[in-house]
Each structure stands twice: as C-alpha cells, then as structure tokens.
Enzyme design. Sequence first.
Site, PDB file in Angstrom:
ATOM      1  N   HIS A 213       0.818  -1.215   0.000  1.00 14.11           N
ATOM      2  CA  HIS A 213       0.000   0.000   0.000  1.00 14.11           C
ATOM      3  C   HIS A 213       0.846   1.257   0.000  1.00 14.11           C
ATOM      4  O   HIS A 213       0.423   2.295  -0.488  1.00 14.11           O
ATOM      5  CB  HIS A 213      -1.013  -0.055   1.152  1.00 14.11           C
ATOM      6  CG  HIS A 213      -2.081  -1.053   0.863  1.00 14.11           C
ATOM      7  ND1 HIS A 213      -2.012  -2.355   1.294  1.00 14.11           N
ATOM      8  CD2 HIS A 213      -3.190  -0.971   0.094  1.00 14.11           C
ATOM      9  CE1 HIS A 213      -3.045  -3.022   0.837  1.00 14.11           C
ATOM     10  NE2 HIS A 213      -3.785  -2.207   0.097  1.00 14.11           N
ATOM     11  N   GLU A 454     -11.032 -11.078  -5.968  1.00 16.71           N
ATOM     12  CA  GLU A 454      -9.634 -11.130  -5.537  1.00 16.71           C
ATOM     13  C   GLU A 454      -9.311 -12.405  -4.779  1.00 16.71           C
ATOM     14  O   GLU A 454      -8.163 -12.659  -4.434  1.00 16.71           O
ATOM     15  CB  GLU A 454      -9.238  -9.867  -4.751  1.00 16.71           C
ATOM     16  CG  GLU A 454     -10.232  -9.390  -3.736  1.00 16.71           C
ATOM     17  CD  GLU A 454      -9.918  -8.002  -3.200  1.00 16.71           C
ATOM     18  OE1 GLU A 454      -8.864  -7.424  -3.491  1.00 16.71           O
ATOM     19  OE2 GLU A 454     -10.760  -7.486  -2.443  1.00 16.71           O
ATOM     20  N   ASP A 478      -4.523  -8.577  -4.951  1.00 19.24           N
ATOM     21  CA  ASP A 478      -4.788  -9.686  -4.038  1.00 19.24           C
ATOM     22  C   ASP A 478      -4.998 -10.990  -4.788  1.00 19.24           C
ATOM     23  O   ASP A 478      -4.626 -12.052  -4.292  1.00 19.24           O
ATOM     24  CB  ASP A 478      -6.007  -9.368  -3.159  1.00 19.24           C
ATOM     25  CG  ASP A 478      -5.611  -8.513  -1.974  1.00 19.24           C
ATOM     26  OD1 ASP A 478      -4.616  -8.863  -1.313  1.00 19.24           O
ATOM     27  OD2 ASP A 478      -6.272  -7.491  -1.725  1.00 19.24           O
ATOM     28  N   CYS A 525      -9.220  -3.376 -11.352  1.00 18.81           N
ATOM     29  CA  CYS A 525      -8.837  -2.180 -10.591  1.00 18.81           C
ATOM     30  C   CYS A 525      -7.536  -2.389  -9.825  1.00 18.81           C
ATOM     31  O   CYS A 525      -7.114  -1.522  -9.073  1.00 18.81           O
ATOM     32  CB  CYS A 525      -9.957  -1.733  -9.661  1.00 18.81           C
ATOM     33  SG  CYS A 525     -10.286  -2.908  -8.348  1.00 18.81           S
TER      34      CYS A 525
HETATM   35  C1  PEP Z   1      -6.503  -5.367  -5.330  1.00 21.53           C
HETATM   36  O1  PEP Z   1      -6.376  -6.238  -4.461  1.00 21.53           O
HETATM   37  O2  PEP Z   1      -6.132  -5.515  -6.521  1.00 21.53           O
HETATM   38  C2  PEP Z   1      -7.103  -4.071  -4.991  1.00 21.53           C
HETATM   39  C3  PEP Z   1      -7.405  -3.189  -5.915  1.00 21.53           C
HETATM   40  O3  PEP Z   1      -7.317  -3.810  -3.667  1.00 21.53           O
HETATM   41  P1  PEP Z   1      -6.178  -3.366  -2.618  1.00 21.53           P
HETATM   42  O4  PEP Z   1      -4.928  -3.145  -3.397  1.00 21.53           O
HETATM   43  O5  PEP Z   1      -6.687  -2.152  -1.946  1.00 21.53           O
HETATM   44  O6  PEP Z   1      -6.129  -4.552  -1.720  1.00 21.53           O
HETATM   45 MG    MG Z   2      -7.407  -6.037  -2.591  1.00 21.08          MG
END
Ligand code: PEP
Ligand code: MG
Length: 589
Positions: A213, A454, A478, A525
């Site tokens: 993140h 995911e 994920d 996404c």
């Molecule tokens: C993902 O897992 O691809 C996603 C968009 O969610 P995050 O990165 O916030 O876990």
């Molecule tokens: Mg995710």
Amino acid sequence: MTSLAKVNNSRIEKSSNPMMCLYGQGVARGYAIGRVVVMGATALEVVHYRISDHAVEAEKNRLSHALKSTQLEMQEMAASLPDDAPRELAALLSVHGMLLSDPLLADQALSLIEEKHYNAEWALTTQGQILGEQFAAMEDEYLRERGSDVRQVIERVLTLLSGSGSSLKLDHEGGHDDPLIVVAHDISPAEMIRLRGARFAGFATDLGGATSHTAIVARSMGVPAVVALGHVRTLVRDGDMVILDGANGTILVNPPEAALQEYRRLQQSYLDERAELALLKDVPSETLDGIPIELYANIELPDEAELALANGAAGIGLFRSEFLFMGRPDLPSEEEQYLAYSTVVKAMQGRPVTIRTLDIGADKTLDGEATVATNPALGLRAIRYCLAHPDLFATQLRAILRASAHGPVRILIPMIAHMHEIVATRAAIASARHELDARGQKYAERIELGAMVEVPAIAIAIEPFAAALDFLSIGTNDLIQYTLAIDRTDNEVSSLYDPLHPAVLRLIANTINAGVRVGIPVSVCGEMAGDSNLTRLLLGLGLTVFSMHPQQLLDVKREIRDAHTNALRNKVANALNRAHPIDPAALYH
Ligand code: PEP
Ligand code: MG
C-alpha cells in the site's frame, strides 16, 4: 537475529569515494533529485542479540547514554518552544522526559542487559512492551493513552541508539533548499497519510513491493518511489544528496556533478513527456478497431477526485475508503464519512463513483488494533471484518447511501468468497435504508452492488456470483497474492509475484467471459490495470473497463489508441494454455 538475508535483496555497490548505487524495485515513476531525510527507527525493526559477559558494562552505558541524551534533547525542545506553541506540547514533552528517567523503564531495561545479556535495543523494547501492556490494561482513559507515549519515547531512544541521527524532521536542517527524499525502513500506510501534508520529492524504503500500500499511495501522490532496497536506511545519512529513479528502481547516493546534470536532463524530458500526454485527456478512449474502452480512476482520499478529472477519468472505479479510517485513534463518524463520500460524488459531476466498503486487515490496520492473526491476509479482513462489526458497517453504509442522493454511487465489496457474504451485505444495505427512511434522509433508489474478484475461489466459480451482482471488479493485487501464495508485502518473495502467470491470466479471462455471458460490466482495478506495459495483454483478454491511479490514465489511453483488440485476442488466447508466463512485449509484433 541480524537480517543478513535482507542485505542480499539489494545489490550494493560502494566505491572508495562517497558515491554509491543501490538497486531496489521502482514502484512509482519519475525522478527525484534531492537531500535525504531519514525516517526514524521503529520498535518493530529492532535487532535482537545476546552480548558477552565482558560487554555488559559497555552496553549498559550505551543505553544510559542514549536515555540521557534523549532526555536532554527533550528539555532543550521544551525550552525553545515558541511563546505561541500549544500548552499541551510542553506538558507532553515533560511527560516524555519523566518517562525516560522512570525506574520502571530505565532501571528494568538496564537489569535485562545485566541479567539476561540482552542488547540495549532488545532490553529497552522488551521493558517498553511490558509497560505498554500495563498501561493498556488500565481503566482510566488518560492513563491508557500513556501507552503510546511510552512507544514514542522508546522510538526516540532507538533512533539515537541506531546512530542514524534524528527521526523524520519535516523542516530539514542544514540550510539546503533542495527537495527532500524520505528514506525509511518501511512506511506504513498510516505514516504515508501523515506524510501527505508535507512536500517530498521521493520515497526510498528497505522493504516493500510493487503492490504494497505504500507503493500505491506513492503513485497516487505522483511521487517517485523505490522500495525493497534492503539496507538503504542504514547506508545513507540525513543531508546526503540522492538521485532516485522510480522507473529503474535505483538510488545514486552523493553522485558526481555529471550524473546530476544527466538526471536533471532526464527529469526535464520526463516532465515534457507528461505534458505531451496531457493533450490526450479529452480524446476518445478507443482501440484502432473502434472498441470503446472505459477508463476509471482509483482514489484514496476525496481531494484526489480533482486529479481524476484532470486526467479525463470517466468516473471513480475504486474509492479505497479505508484511508479515511487509518492513522487516527477513533473511527470516522457517519457525518464525516458522508462528507467525504459526497464531496467526491459532487466533484465528479454526474460520473459514477464506486465506493469500496472498508477493506481493513492484512497490512492495513486501524490505529491501536494490533494484528494478532498468524496470517492476517487470510484473517478477519475486508467484508469479513465488516460483517463481524455490524455497527461499523451500518455506519459506513448509511453514509454511502446518503452520498448517493448527490449523484451516481456504486457499492463495491472487497474480498468476497461466499454467496452468504453477498446476501448478508444486501441485508445490511436494506436495514441501512430503513434507518435513513426513519430519519427522513434521502438516498438514491437504485444503487448498484458489485464485488471485488480477488479470492481465487470466486474467480473459479464466478458465474452464479456474476448473476447475483450488478458489476465485478478484479483486484489483481490480491488475486495474484492468493493464487500464487505470495505475500504481496514480502520483498523476500517479490520475484515470485508474477501477474503474468498463466493461472492468474486464466482467472482474469474466466471472470471477464462470465461478465459477458451474464451481461454485467467487469473491470480490473488492481495495479495491472495501470501498467501500460500490460494494456495490450488485458485488451487481448477482452477487458473493456480499466480502473487505475489517475496519474496512469493517459499512459494507458495512449496504448489503447495504438492497439488492435481483435488481433490481440488471438495472440493472448494461445498464451493461456502455456506453462510459461507470456511476454507482453511479444504483443507488439
Ligand atoms: C486489489 O487487491 O487488486 C485491490 C485493488 O485492492 P487493494 O490493493 O486495496 O487490496
Ligand atoms: Mg485487494
């Protein structure tokens, strides 16, 4: 244990002159040229070892000296506070000063060195933990809060013990006007949020991976970043001149003038390229064979809606709401959340806004909530967490529903793996509607409900899930982690985190095809959507909706406008049945 393994994660070339080059992983493009500001040690990264008999006295002196110096530093800070500084600040400094000389901390830590032969850092953090637990168990709220003072004081002492100078100084000393580059062991998402307020030219960390993140937030800030550098924090000093290349993942420390000139030139041509891309903002997003592709933005904070619009986004494809919940001791109220969500909805002027319900857990924890799970990524995360905390979930759903009175809102549920989670979510939305009805508050009659794909289980058995929902969004970050059993934040296995693995591509293809059959839109996404090297691959898999950081939208649009979907579909279909990852560069021939 000293982490020698970590040293191997970055190749370090050190010459006899002060210049050195460190290699890590570039996670946010761009060049930063500036001075280092080292972010302080944290209690989590303390080295533990036992010292020999004859080293005990020296080790005790080392700790006593660090405690004394920290105390002096605090006294000096208290004495030099400006007249208009808040009174609480002086009081806090004196509490910290008192803690430093409290026998419960100092004497006990010194005894651990004497009796158990712990090194100073280990002794201090062990005793700090005992004290922290005692404070945490206290009934009085004020006293409970003192637990965090203990932690802060200890971090301060650890910084001195590590010899790395001060913890992060936002107003850099030394009289340089150069931009600042933050160097840290790791930056938690909550710390990133705190850093947002200040201006930094780049980030460099020992740990991390492309989809940690921290990397995501750096990209959303448009700040170049290099992670997984191994030992950068101990190798550089405050004030070192650094060139950070966020694409190649390199750091040049104290470079010669010729390198500085060359990189200033590269920096300028990168900025020129960005300016040229900006011209694509209002041109249609469609392939050479006329297939329209929708491009949405991922945002973390409400004010990023502006950036999404500035880059021509068709709407918000992912609003990661957890960033409203992190880096603070309390939960955001319904009003606060409503304000945040409705600000985005209004800013997007009629374009759809997809709000993801709280995805807390794994590497994103609420302040003060320690992760106790053995495998947090497999634990009480995302929708599981929300369904286990119905009040928190209901508050968020009411705030989202109320925001829908101002424009099109879609609700996106993270980490769905079971049909009963969708049923429970629908029930929670229905009861949130009833509560708003009882209060006479407005919301849109029709709000689309979608799920993140995911967890591999849902990608494999996708059809009935697609039929039960209005849209799907593939969270590749994920999905890759769970499909390949690779922790997305663990740089020791980051080379195995492969978006191109045929299993990952087949799960994506399976989901896109189910969406077509059932007649609902499917987007990606995760970070794959914003990587312009993968645009052709995703088009070849049949993807028509992409959601990414606003900064990446125009790069991807340029790729789309140069691609021919039908030709790509055949090439990619063949790659799905191979054992080896596809080479995305082959899609250009
Ligand atoms: C993902 O897992 O691809 C996603 C968009 O969610 P995050 O990165 O916030 O876990
Ligand atoms: Mg995710």
